[in-house]
Design a protein around this motif. Sequence first.
Motif, PDB file in Angstrom:
ATOM      1  N   PRO A 138       2.891  -6.989  -3.930  1.00 33.25           N
ATOM      2  CA  PRO A 138       2.951  -6.750  -2.480  1.00 33.25           C
ATOM      3  C   PRO A 138       2.408  -7.896  -1.628  1.00 33.25           C
ATOM      4  O   PRO A 138       2.875  -8.099  -0.511  1.00 33.25           O
ATOM      5  CB  PRO A 138       2.115  -5.496  -2.273  1.00 33.25           C
ATOM      6  N   ASN A 139       1.440  -8.623  -2.125  1.00 33.84           N
ATOM      7  CA  ASN A 139       0.858  -9.706  -1.344  1.00 33.84           C
ATOM      8  C   ASN A 139       1.237 -11.077  -1.885  1.00 33.84           C
ATOM      9  O   ASN A 139       0.654 -12.091  -1.519  1.00 33.84           O
ATOM     10  CB  ASN A 139      -0.655  -9.528  -1.238  1.00 33.84           C
TER      11      ASN A 139
ATOM     12  N   ASP B 201      -3.096  -9.345  -6.693  1.00 35.34           N
ATOM     13  CA  ASP B 201      -2.630  -7.961  -6.612  1.00 35.34           C
ATOM     14  C   ASP B 201      -3.046  -7.170  -7.849  1.00 35.34           C
ATOM     15  O   ASP B 201      -3.358  -5.984  -7.750  1.00 35.34           O
ATOM     16  CB  ASP B 201      -1.122  -7.908  -6.379  1.00 35.34           C
TER      17      ASP B 201
ATOM     18  N   ASP C 294       9.258  -2.818   0.049  1.00 34.25           N
ATOM     19  CA  ASP C 294       9.324  -3.550   1.310  1.00 34.25           C
ATOM     20  C   ASP C 294      10.708  -4.185   1.433  1.00 34.25           C
ATOM     21  O   ASP C 294      11.140  -4.926   0.538  1.00 34.25           O
ATOM     22  CB  ASP C 294       8.239  -4.619   1.349  1.00 34.25           C
TER      23      ASP C 294
ATOM     24  N   ALA D 200       8.829  -6.201  -2.414  1.00 30.96           N
ATOM     25  CA  ALA D 200       7.591  -5.822  -3.098  1.00 30.96           C
ATOM     26  C   ALA D 200       7.450  -4.306  -3.177  1.00 30.96           C
ATOM     27  O   ALA D 200       7.796  -3.585  -2.244  1.00 30.96           O
ATOM     28  CB  ALA D 200       6.391  -6.413  -2.373  1.00 30.96           C
ATOM     29  N   SER D 201       6.910  -3.840  -4.300  1.00 28.74           N
ATOM     30  CA  SER D 201       6.652  -2.411  -4.492  1.00 28.74           C
ATOM     31  C   SER D 201       5.226  -2.099  -4.081  1.00 28.74           C
ATOM     32  O   SER D 201       4.301  -2.856  -4.370  1.00 28.74           O
ATOM     33  CB  SER D 201       6.848  -2.047  -5.961  1.00 28.74           C
ATOM     34  N   TYR D 202       5.048  -0.938  -3.427  1.00 32.75           N
ATOM     35  CA  TYR D 202       3.724  -0.536  -2.968  1.00 32.75           C
ATOM     36  C   TYR D 202       3.665   0.973  -2.793  1.00 32.75           C
ATOM     37  O   TYR D 202       4.683   1.655  -2.814  1.00 32.75           O
ATOM     38  CB  TYR D 202       3.366  -1.243  -1.664  1.00 32.75           C
TER      39      TYR D 202
ATOM     40  N   ASN E 237      -0.546   1.564   2.584  1.00 32.63           N
ATOM     41  CA  ASN E 237      -0.553   0.599   3.680  1.00 32.63           C
ATOM     42  C   ASN E 237      -1.991   0.292   4.066  1.00 32.63           C
ATOM     43  O   ASN E 237      -2.816   1.202   4.152  1.00 32.63           O
ATOM     44  CB  ASN E 237       0.183   1.159   4.908  1.00 32.63           C
TER      45      ASN E 237
ATOM     46  N   ARG F 200      -0.667  -5.002   5.702  1.00 30.39           N
ATOM     47  CA  ARG F 200      -0.727  -5.326   4.266  1.00 30.39           C
ATOM     48  C   ARG F 200      -0.324  -4.117   3.442  1.00 30.39           C
ATOM     49  O   ARG F 200      -0.579  -2.983   3.815  1.00 30.39           O
ATOM     50  CB  ARG F 200      -2.124  -5.789   3.873  1.00 30.39           C
ATOM     51  N   LYS F 201       0.269  -4.387   2.308  1.00 30.31           N
ATOM     52  CA  LYS F 201       0.724  -3.331   1.417  1.00 30.31           C
ATOM     53  C   LYS F 201       0.019  -3.489   0.072  1.00 30.31           C
ATOM     54  O   LYS F 201      -0.241  -4.605  -0.367  1.00 30.31           O
ATOM     55  CB  LYS F 201       2.237  -3.409   1.267  1.00 30.31           C
ATOM     56  N   TYR F 202      -0.263  -2.352  -0.555  1.00 27.40           N
ATOM     57  CA  TYR F 202      -0.988  -2.367  -1.823  1.00 27.40           C
ATOM     58  C   TYR F 202      -0.385  -1.366  -2.793  1.00 27.40           C
ATOM     59  O   TYR F 202       0.223  -0.385  -2.391  1.00 27.40           O
ATOM     60  CB  TYR F 202      -2.464  -1.993  -1.607  1.00 27.40           C
ATOM     61  N   LEU F 203      -0.596  -1.624  -4.060  1.00 26.22           N
ATOM     62  CA  LEU F 203      -0.246  -0.675  -5.097  1.00 26.22           C
ATOM     63  C   LEU F 203      -1.559  -0.161  -5.665  1.00 26.22           C
ATOM     64  O   LEU F 203      -2.348  -0.932  -6.217  1.00 26.22           O
ATOM     65  CB  LEU F 203       0.594  -1.343  -6.201  1.00 26.22           C
TER      66      LEU F 203
END
Length: 186
Positions: A89-90, A96, A152, A157-159, A162, A167-170
């Motif tokens: 994601p980042n 990540d 996204d 990117a997979s997440y 939020n 920013r997005k996170y898994l």
Amino acid sequence: MGKILKKSQITELSQKMNSKPGSLVLILTDKDVAVEGFCMSNCGFHGSNPKKNSAFIWVGNSVTQCPGQCAWPFHQPIYGPQTSPLVAPNGDVGLDGMIVNIASLLAGTVTNPYGNGYYQGSADAHLEASSACPGVYGKGAYPGYAGELLVDSGSGASYNANGVNGRKYLLPAVFDPSTSSCSTMV
């Protein structure tokens, strides 16, 4: 302390921090720092300092040492199903991967900070809130498949979470004792 550390040195480093009682110290090591057990038995660990009534978390950056183990699902796994890795994601596989491990250890630290809190199984080989759900990030997860995730549209990117400033996170699933199942953000 050098670029080759023992677990005891991580504990020692956490105790050197000028932390207040009840605090949490986060220790992150760079991609060129080797820590005892890293990549072989863990991607990080948590512990406590009884003298200060505080806890600590250590996580290493695995991008050059063992990304298939500690940065999965953003890197091809070492063994098991060889599906394509997810887009981080980042944009940084190592970082990540660290976020995933920090989140997992944070869940364990909050629910079992001193080794006598919430866990499943025997005290010698227990599973904590997040380690009871390895590799589960979304609905329908199974070994080699992280589960149904958000993607996204711009980056691919997979997440599943939020953060601040878009920013997005898994983040990993945690065990929910009320349902006896792994609970995810998505």
